[in-house]
Design an enzyme around this catalytic site. Sequence first.
Site, PDB file in Angstrom:
ATOM      1  N   ARG A 105       0.708  -1.183   0.116  1.00  0.00           N
ATOM      2  CA  ARG A 105      -0.100   0.142   0.038  1.00  0.00           C
ATOM      3  C   ARG A 105       0.634   1.281   0.171  1.00  0.00           C
ATOM      4  O   ARG A 105       1.916   1.397   0.568  1.00  0.00           O
ATOM      5  CB  ARG A 105      -0.930  -0.058   1.081  1.00  0.00           C
ATOM      6  CG  ARG A 105      -1.737  -0.998   1.314  1.00  0.00           C
ATOM      7  CD  ARG A 105      -2.788  -1.113   2.009  1.00  0.00           C
ATOM      8  NE  ARG A 105      -2.423  -1.083   3.417  1.00  0.00           N
ATOM      9  CZ  ARG A 105      -2.721  -0.293   4.550  1.00  0.00           C
ATOM     10  NH1 ARG A 105      -3.343   0.673   4.370  1.00  0.00           N
ATOM     11  NH2 ARG A 105      -2.310  -0.359   5.823  1.00  0.00           N
ATOM     12  N   THR A 106       0.346   2.321  -0.889  1.00  0.00           N
ATOM     13  CA  THR A 106       1.007   3.544  -0.691  1.00  0.00           C
ATOM     14  C   THR A 106       0.802   4.140   0.837  1.00  0.00           C
ATOM     15  O   THR A 106      -0.168   4.499   1.113  1.00  0.00           O
ATOM     16  CB  THR A 106       0.258   4.497  -1.947  1.00  0.00           C
ATOM     17  OG1 THR A 106       0.234   3.781  -2.898  1.00  0.00           O
ATOM     18  CG2 THR A 106       1.133   5.871  -1.932  1.00  0.00           C
ATOM     19  N   LEU A 107       2.109   4.451   1.171  1.00  0.00           N
ATOM     20  CA  LEU A 107       2.027   5.202   2.537  1.00  0.00           C
ATOM     21  C   LEU A 107       2.443   6.580   2.459  1.00  0.00           C
ATOM     22  O   LEU A 107       2.200   7.553   3.198  1.00  0.00           O
ATOM     23  CB  LEU A 107       3.032   4.462   3.449  1.00  0.00           C
ATOM     24  CG  LEU A 107       2.653   2.918   3.730  1.00  0.00           C
ATOM     25  CD1 LEU A 107       3.938   2.132   4.255  1.00  0.00           C
ATOM     26  CD2 LEU A 107       1.493   2.780   4.497  1.00  0.00           C
ATOM     27  N   ASN A 148      -5.084   2.587  -0.356  1.00  0.00           N
ATOM     28  CA  ASN A 148      -4.197   2.390  -1.299  1.00  0.00           C
ATOM     29  C   ASN A 148      -4.045   3.524  -2.495  1.00  0.00           C
ATOM     30  O   ASN A 148      -4.328   3.281  -3.350  1.00  0.00           O
ATOM     31  CB  ASN A 148      -3.998   1.018  -1.938  1.00  0.00           C
ATOM     32  CG  ASN A 148      -2.761   0.918  -2.620  1.00  0.00           C
ATOM     33  OD1 ASN A 148      -1.844   1.550  -2.413  1.00  0.00           O
ATOM     34  ND2 ASN A 148      -2.582  -0.248  -3.492  1.00  0.00           N
ATOM     35  N   PRO A 149      -4.172   4.861  -1.726  1.00  0.00           N
ATOM     36  CA  PRO A 149      -4.235   5.982  -2.805  1.00  0.00           C
ATOM     37  C   PRO A 149      -3.210   6.093  -3.745  1.00  0.00           C
ATOM     38  O   PRO A 149      -2.367   5.823  -3.629  1.00  0.00           O
ATOM     39  CB  PRO A 149      -4.502   7.242  -1.805  1.00  0.00           C
ATOM     40  CG  PRO A 149      -3.344   6.884  -0.804  1.00  0.00           C
ATOM     41  CD  PRO A 149      -3.640   5.563  -0.674  1.00  0.00           C
TER      42      PRO A 149
END
Lengths: 249, 242
Positions: free
Chosen positions: B19-21, B123-124
């Site tokens: 996931r995008t952090l 998870n943008p």
Amino acid sequence: MSSIGTGYDLSVTTFSPDGRVFQIEYAAKAVDNSGTVIGIKCKDGIVMGVEKLIASKMMLPGSNRRIHSVHRHSGMAVAGLAADGRQIVARAKSEATNYQSVYGEPIPVKELAERVASYVHLCTLYWWLRPFGCGIILGGYDRDGPQLYMVEPSGISYRYFGAAIGKGKQAAKTEIEKLKLSEMTCREGVIEVAKIIYNVHDEAKDKAFELEMSWVCDESKQQHQKVPDDLLEEAKAAARTALEEMDAD
Amino acid sequence: MASKQPENSLLGPEADSQRTLYPNVTGTSVVALKYKDGILMAADMGGSYGSTLRYKNVERMKAIGKHSLLGASGEISDFQEILRYLDDLILYDNMWDDGNSLGPKEVHNYLTRLMYNRRNKFNPLWNSLVLGGIKNGEKYLGTVSMIGVNFEDDHVATGFGNHLARPILRQEWHENLSFEDGVRLLEKCMRVLLYRDRSAINKLQIAKITEEGMTISQPYSLKTYWEFSAFENPTQGAVGSW
């Protein structure tokens, strides 16, 4: 007509004693009974034309497309069972976008033809599947220039500079051989394809037909698209005139 | 190779590493406005790697199909991913070959769904997007954020542009700006951003989209003025400075 299978024609996984697979030959018959489809390779691109036999007067002109774009640079014209053709087109589109996604460039026409052919062939290997009842003419423009391929229900695929399938294929092939394709531009090719289709159309057996044509050439910026309306009308008019001149003889 | 995650996480063990952090290479503001013949959009060519201005040749505006123009700020790799999605969308639209094509309103809606659904999965795609275009004479300008907030307006901006450029546009924008006035207005906004946004660089492009199509200028720089008297002897009168 042709030899009877007598027991060796019940399954596509059965060879006959003389080495033929009858189910595949029967599939080819479905193609032979459909309206003529031709494709030619001119010096600057590919032109494809379909004789769309109109089943009913109620059908809207322009519907029931027989020529489909597979990616920006290539398209395929389908002869035979239309629903089978739709399946093949969907598969070809999927192969093309997958190739682009993995390799970052549009799928070379040769590669696309190979993938379509092996998919068609796949369905001749298992008894629980039946062969596709359609022939495909695939035209595209890649780094190596314009290319034309034909795929038969057996899964055979060859590269051509002129190809024809369907009812009038014999007559169409003779006409195509008369053309000097290496000197022709696609603009001229469109007129010639229209003339050939009008010529091989059998007025007695099949009443009405609609001409559908597409091209991929330098003029269309190497994009596969329907032939522009004005050129299509010009081609139809030229074809009708040519027919009248022939009838007048 | 398990990654650290809170014990009350509902996601699977490997999910966190996917996931995008946080963003890595980012672009700064995009500013756009409607003018007489279509949309004008401006963005600089910088890609920051944290506080370093690492990439100075990043094109943050791209044409989408025949009728739209997309500008993005935020994570550059996510912008490239969005371009890939849109490329597939436009390709399938073209393959119909039926005389119709996706307009800016449709593309904006698609992007909104895309961004919002990714946000819901935690998870943008870490971007703020500006989507402008014109179809059949109708101008359209909209924006979508990374959490899926979307709206359309006569002028939009992302990031710092919202704080520095929008007030200028609210004062000076009017209906049917000429091309020259539009460019002048955008340059005024970009100049303020250049002075005040630390991640802005002095290398920008202005793109326009009209019924005829999209054109994007060659990169160029704005003239800046540093002779303000306040900048001479800046520490005079300041207490406790060196």
